[in-house]
Design a protein around this motif. Sequence first.
Motif, mmCIF file in Angstrom:
data_model
loop_
_atom_site.group_PDB
_atom_site.id
_atom_site.type_symbol
_atom_site.label_atom_id
_atom_site.label_comp_id
_atom_site.label_asym_id
_atom_site.label_seq_id
_atom_site.Cartn_x
_atom_site.Cartn_y
_atom_site.Cartn_z
ATOM 1 N N GLY A 22 0.788 -1.234 0.000
ATOM 2 C CA GLY A 22 0.000 0.000 0.000
ATOM 3 C C GLY A 22 0.811 1.270 0.000
ATOM 4 N N THR A 23 2.123 1.213 -0.280
ATOM 5 C CA THR A 23 2.943 2.419 -0.289
ATOM 6 C C THR A 23 2.493 3.343 -1.406
ATOM 7 O OG1 THR A 23 4.832 1.211 0.554
ATOM 8 C CG2 THR A 23 5.269 3.311 -0.525
ATOM 9 N N THR A 24 2.359 4.632 -1.086
ATOM 10 C CA THR A 24 1.954 5.619 -2.097
ATOM 11 C C THR A 24 3.138 5.931 -2.988
ATOM 12 O OG1 THR A 24 0.406 6.593 -0.550
ATOM 13 C CG2 THR A 24 1.024 7.926 -2.452
ATOM 14 N N ALA A 25 2.984 5.716 -4.268
ATOM 15 C CA ALA A 25 4.075 5.982 -5.202
ATOM 16 C C ALA A 25 3.789 7.255 -5.976
ATOM 17 C CB ALA A 25 4.220 4.816 -6.176
ATOM 18 N N VAL A 26 4.829 7.909 -6.326
ATOM 19 C CA VAL A 26 4.715 9.128 -7.119
ATOM 20 C C VAL A 26 4.576 8.720 -8.582
ATOM 21 C CG1 VAL A 26 5.857 11.248 -7.817
ATOM 22 C CG2 VAL A 26 6.113 10.401 -5.464
ATOM 23 N N ALA A 27 3.581 9.308 -9.254
ATOM 24 C CA ALA A 27 3.390 8.998 -10.676
ATOM 25 C C ALA A 27 4.650 9.348 -11.438
ATOM 26 C CB ALA A 27 2.213 9.795 -11.211
ATOM 27 N N ALA A 28 5.110 8.413 -12.225
ATOM 28 C CA ALA A 28 6.349 8.639 -12.975
ATOM 29 C C ALA A 28 6.166 8.047 -14.362
ATOM 30 C CB ALA A 28 7.532 7.986 -12.261
ATOM 31 N N PRO A 67 10.095 6.904 -5.351
ATOM 32 C CA PRO A 67 10.115 6.679 -3.896
ATOM 33 C C PRO A 67 9.253 5.484 -3.517
ATOM 34 C CG PRO A 67 9.836 9.001 -4.387
ATOM 35 C CD PRO A 67 9.708 8.274 -5.695
ATOM 36 N N ASN A 68 9.845 4.574 -2.705
ATOM 37 C CA ASN A 68 9.159 3.330 -2.383
ATOM 38 C C ASN A 68 9.690 2.787 -1.060
ATOM 39 O OD1 ASN A 68 9.250 0.132 -2.613
ATOM 40 N ND2 ASN A 68 7.486 0.863 -3.810
ATOM 41 N N GLY A 69 8.771 2.300 -0.201
ATOM 42 C CA GLY A 69 9.182 1.818 1.107
ATOM 43 C C GLY A 69 10.094 0.613 1.052
ATOM 44 N N VAL A 70 9.881 -0.286 0.085
ATOM 45 C CA VAL A 70 10.731 -1.468 -0.044
ATOM 46 C C VAL A 70 12.183 -1.074 -0.249
ATOM 47 C CG1 VAL A 70 11.211 -3.486 -1.483
ATOM 48 C CG2 VAL A 70 8.851 -2.898 -0.909
ATOM 49 N N VAL A 71 12.390 -0.053 -1.069
ATOM 50 C CA VAL A 71 13.754 0.414 -1.312
ATOM 51 C C VAL A 71 14.371 0.925 -0.008
ATOM 52 C CG1 VAL A 71 15.175 2.037 -2.604
ATOM 53 C CG2 VAL A 71 13.194 0.970 -3.694
ATOM 54 N N LEU A 72 13.580 1.621 0.795
ATOM 55 C CA LEU A 72 14.099 2.148 2.060
ATOM 56 C C LEU A 72 14.509 1.026 3.012
ATOM 57 C CD1 LEU A 72 11.667 5.112 2.759
ATOM 58 C CD2 LEU A 72 14.083 5.243 2.129
ATOM 59 N N TYR A 73 13.738 -0.045 3.040
ATOM 60 C CA TYR A 73 14.101 -1.179 3.897
ATOM 61 C C TYR A 73 15.460 -1.748 3.483
ATOM 62 C CZ TYR A 73 14.103 -5.727 6.136
ATOM 63 O OH TYR A 73 14.460 -6.829 6.876
ATOM 64 N N ASN A 74 15.627 -1.984 2.161
ATOM 65 C CA ASN A 74 16.900 -2.518 1.693
ATOM 66 C C ASN A 74 18.045 -1.536 1.924
ATOM 67 O OD1 ASN A 74 15.463 -4.714 0.916
ATOM 68 N ND2 ASN A 74 15.655 -4.383 -1.298
ATOM 69 N N LEU A 75 17.747 -0.262 1.795
ATOM 70 C CA LEU A 75 18.756 0.756 2.053
ATOM 71 C C LEU A 75 19.183 0.711 3.530
ATOM 72 C CD1 LEU A 75 20.314 3.024 0.664
ATOM 73 C CD2 LEU A 75 18.453 4.578 1.229
ATOM 74 N N GLY A 76 18.209 0.525 4.437
ATOM 75 C CA GLY A 76 18.538 0.393 5.852
ATOM 76 C C GLY A 76 19.438 -0.798 6.115
ATOM 77 N N GLN A 77 19.205 -1.910 5.386
ATOM 78 C CA GLN A 77 20.061 -3.091 5.519
ATOM 79 C C GLN A 77 21.503 -2.758 5.148
ATOM 80 O OE1 GLN A 77 18.743 -7.031 5.412
ATOM 81 N NE2 GLN A 77 17.960 -5.840 7.126
ATOM 82 N N CYS A 78 21.666 -2.021 4.066
ATOM 83 C CA CYS A 78 23.022 -1.644 3.638
ATOM 84 C C CYS A 78 23.707 -0.770 4.694
ATOM 85 C CB CYS A 78 22.972 -0.905 2.301
ATOM 86 S SG CYS A 78 22.460 -1.925 0.906
ATOM 87 N N TYR A 79 22.994 0.245 5.158
ATOM 88 C CA TYR A 79 23.580 1.147 6.152
ATOM 89 C C TYR A 79 23.950 0.399 7.435
ATOM 90 C CZ TYR A 79 22.180 5.202 3.350
ATOM 91 O OH TYR A 79 22.052 6.139 2.342
ATOM 92 N N GLU A 80 23.126 -0.558 7.815
ATOM 93 C CA GLU A 80 23.420 -1.327 9.022
ATOM 94 C C GLU A 80 24.705 -2.130 8.832
ATOM 95 O OE1 GLU A 80 21.193 -4.373 12.128
ATOM 96 O OE2 GLU A 80 20.104 -3.566 10.398
ATOM 97 N N LYS A 81 24.875 -2.736 7.670
ATOM 98 C CA LYS A 81 26.093 -3.483 7.388
ATOM 99 C C LYS A 81 27.316 -2.568 7.391
ATOM 100 C CE LYS A 81 24.427 -7.657 6.590
ATOM 101 N NZ LYS A 81 24.815 -8.846 7.405
ATOM 102 N N LEU A 82 27.130 -1.351 6.941
ATOM 103 C CA LEU A 82 28.243 -0.391 6.879
ATOM 104 C C LEU A 82 28.532 0.252 8.235
ATOM 105 C CD1 LEU A 82 27.315 1.349 3.509
ATOM 106 C CD2 LEU A 82 29.277 -0.160 3.920
#
Length: 295
Positions: A22-28, A67-82
């Motif tokens: 249900g994440t709101t996406a910006v029309a692109a 912009p998408n919440g799934v991308v943010l989750y994966n981005l958080g995973q990367c930052y945590e590893k770093l």
Amino acid sequence: MMIRPPRATSPLLLALVLTLTGTTAVAANAAARTEARRAFERGTRLYDEARYAEAATAFEQAYRRVPNGVVLYNLGQCYEKLGELDKALTSYREYLRLVPKAKDREGVQNRITNLETRLEAARRPRVTVDSEPSGAQVLLDGQARGQTPWSEPVEVGAHELELTLPDHLSLKRGLEVRAGEPIQLRLVLAPTPVMAAAPVPDIVPVVTEEAPSRGRTWTWVAAGATGAATVGAVILGSIARADARELTTRPHDGADVRRLRDSAQGKSRAANILYGVAGVAAATSVTLFFIEGSF
């Protein structure tokens, strides 16, 4: 766990990935969606290869496109590893904000709590202080913080630690607290030196002083003079006799004859004088022995 895109590449499936939970996406436009998809897939591949910094860059590009919440989750995973905990927390929180009904919400919330604890530990490492003996008052930067054994998180930076305990010398030392580095100290307090006080008697005793006995000081002085004069006389007499033998046993020129004769005569006279002094000193010593003994 990394959230991965589906294998299909149709526009319909791409739209589903970019609008998960249900994440709101910006029309692109279609070009932007395609670029976001490619960046997302590249980030997933780089993450699998443990190239977390490059993966984070790819996920950031995907998020900027769509912009998408799934991308943010994966981005958080990367930052945590770093080890970039601040950025990881921001990504996870934004993920939950954009995907309020996410099925993994509880797990992500637990991850956020864990990161907050780790971040707090990095910003305010725990300092533990024990003392021998225990029970000492702990002062940090002049403020009382408790008694040993003591343990609390402390702000990063330079501090002054002081321990005080009755009947013991206070102990002060500098404390350098570094991010992510807990400190454990065990300090030994030295007892305060005790000054023994002389007891005050109730009754002051009367001390009777005896007159010091007078020794035979001058008797011994005279005896010493006798001995010294006798020794000197003997030495000079021996030298005089040696010069006389030297004069009579071998031939000498005129200068040596005069030197040896004068030396023998001078030392002989000096020896005779010392014998006389020794005699007088001996007589004086005997007289003083009886005189001083009568006092």
